[in-house]
Enzyme design. Structure first.
Site, PDB file in Angstrom:
ATOM      1  N   LYS A 102     -31.029  67.642  63.553  1.00 49.81           N
ATOM      2  CA  LYS A 102     -31.881  66.520  63.951  1.00 49.81           C
ATOM      3  C   LYS A 102     -32.406  66.786  65.349  1.00 49.81           C
ATOM      4  CE  LYS A 102     -33.026  62.481  62.125  1.00 49.81           C
ATOM      5  NZ  LYS A 102     -32.922  62.164  60.687  1.00 49.81           N
ATOM      6  N   ASN A 217     -42.214  53.587  57.642  1.00 49.67           N
ATOM      7  CA  ASN A 217     -42.494  54.409  56.461  1.00 49.67           C
ATOM      8  C   ASN A 217     -41.581  54.040  55.295  1.00 49.67           C
ATOM      9  OD1 ASN A 217     -41.437  56.968  54.904  1.00 49.67           O
ATOM     10  ND2 ASN A 217     -43.572  57.383  55.356  1.00 49.67           N
ATOM     11  N   ALA A 218     -40.259  54.017  55.541  1.00 47.36           N
ATOM     12  CA  ALA A 218     -39.321  53.762  54.440  1.00 47.36           C
ATOM     13  C   ALA A 218     -39.415  52.316  53.951  1.00 47.36           C
ATOM     14  CB  ALA A 218     -37.900  54.089  54.901  1.00 47.36           C
TER      15      ALA A 218
END
Ligand code: GLU
Length: 411
Positions: A102, A217-218
């Protein structure tokens, strides 16, 4: 509070069930490489501002490390480390040939002009370029980053290396080698898992209420997909607050409203609700789709949903997990529920490596197969170990990672 404490507790829980020894636990919990970079960006004013950035490559036993880049003012090493760890677990749960990583930059992108954001994205890549690449570590979007930012980053990387290397970053615009279906993939993957769960539990979407925390977005694509499938989306929220309408929100109209005004507040016929209120609302399904540590020991006892589908990473603390389990609330954990994003990222990388591109229909069909198979394996592992789904997912993933480490001779 360090989010990584949550990771340690999660690994301890799964590790106790699995009987992990100290060496195995230590291998699972220690990142391979942690980069902390500090780099200059010229602001529109002409002044230079320095930014703090991170890239953590947690484990690469199963393949190149993979995971998004987050631009957020609260990004720090502990958060990025936790997110990189969860990517390792997620990729192993989905059984895609990647390790976990990440990245993040401590910045509020909403305070930057588009030109400043572009320079920041390019400088971040300059600072980490030696450590990433299609066979090493492959970034992607995460909170507050998007396909345009991935395009600038890919372009910068290709300029440094000389040549086209689209497999270095996923979540790119289609025109630059992005995959069809990547934009909706996180939500679509979660929706496929929910559909399988609903099928198994005789749930008819009609009349089932859903509350969604987060409208990025999700969250927004999840609202759209579930609305189209006949669910009643009664509440949603974003960073500025939430709205509720017991009759159900008209999601296509709400998406237009959000695009126009930048927030969900002020949507016709809805009442305002706080983010905390949303989590505790009278709903059947709760979808946390924002940030970490939202469901904690403080509010877990007040949650009324029967099912939680985690589209965010790390929304539920280990203490809250125990409370929810006692209340018989099923949690479809982040490392399974939101794995659709990285799964289509994997498809994008495969297409980049091939130089041959698939239709959206093909992508979504393959995505559904991966998600349903991951769900079945997690459920099976959980039931074999007489535990809840998160532990099942962790056991399955840790087992796969350790097996790869063993085969490499690392343990
Ligand atoms: N940021 C997303 C996640 O947390 C996607 C990562 C990727 O596509 O590599 O899963």
């Amino acid at each position: 509070m360090d989010v990584f404490d949550n990771v340690k507790k999660q690994v301890n829980k799964a590790g106790t069930i699995m009987g992990l020894d100290q060496e195995e636990k230590s291998l699972v919990l220690n990142p391979k490489r942690m980069l902390n970079v500090n780099f200059p960006v010229r602001m529109d004013s002409g002044k230079i501002r320095r930014f703090n950035g991170f890239r953590i490559q947690f484990n690469d036993a199963r393949g190149p490390t993979k995971g998004g880049i987050r631009f957020h003012p609260d990004v720090d090493m502990g958060e990025v480390k936790s997110l990189a760890f969860w990517m390792t677990i997620k990729n192993a749960v989905a059984d895609i040939p990647y390790g976990g990583a990440k990245g993040g930059v401590e910045v509020n992108p909403k305070d930057l002009s588009s030109a400043e954001l572009e320079r920041l994205s390019r400088e971040y890549i300059k600072a980490i370029h030696e450590f990433i690449g299609p066979t090493k570590d492959i970034p992607a979007p995460d909170v507050y980053t998007n396909p345009q930012i991935m395009a600038w980053m890919t372009d910068e990387f290709e300029k440094i290396k000389g040549g086209h290397l689209p497999g270095v970053i996923t979540g790119k615009p289609i025109e630059l080698g992005g995959s069809r279906g990547r934009g909706i993939a996180t939500a679509q993957g979660g929706a496929y898992v929910l559909r399988k769960y609903a099928e198994e539990n005789d749930l008819d979407p009609n009349g089932i209420c859903v509350a969604i925390q987060g409208f990025g977005n999700a969250g927004s694509f999840m609202a759209k997909i579930l609305y189209e499938w006949g669910y009643n989306i009664l509440a949603v929220s974003d960073s500025k607050g939430g709205i509720i309408d017991r009759e159900g929100l008209d999601i296509p109209d709400l998406i237009k409203h959000k695009q126009k005004t930048g927030k969900v507040h002020g949507f016709a016929n809805s009442k305002e609700i706080t983010n905390e209120g949303l989590l505790e609302s009278e709903t059947d399904i709760l979808v946390p789709a924002a940030l970490e540590n939202q469901i904690t020991e403080k509010n877990a006892g007040n949650i009324k949903a029967d099912l939680i589908v985690e589209l965010a990473n790390g929304p539920t603390t280990p203490e809250a997990d125990e409370i929810l389990n006692k209340k018989d609330i099923t949690v479809i954990p982040d490392v399974l529920a939101n794995a659709g994003g990285v799964t289509v990222s994997y498809f994008e990388w495969v297409q980049n490596n091939y130089g041959y591109y698939w239709t959206e229909e093909e992508v979504l069909k393959k995505l559904e197969a991966v998600m349903v198979s991951a769900y079945k394996n997690v459920k099976k592992t959980a039931s074999e170990n007489d535990t809840y789904l998160r532990n099942g997912a962790f056991i399955l993933a840790i087992d796969r990672v350790l097996e790869a480490e063993r085969l490499r001779g690392n343990i």
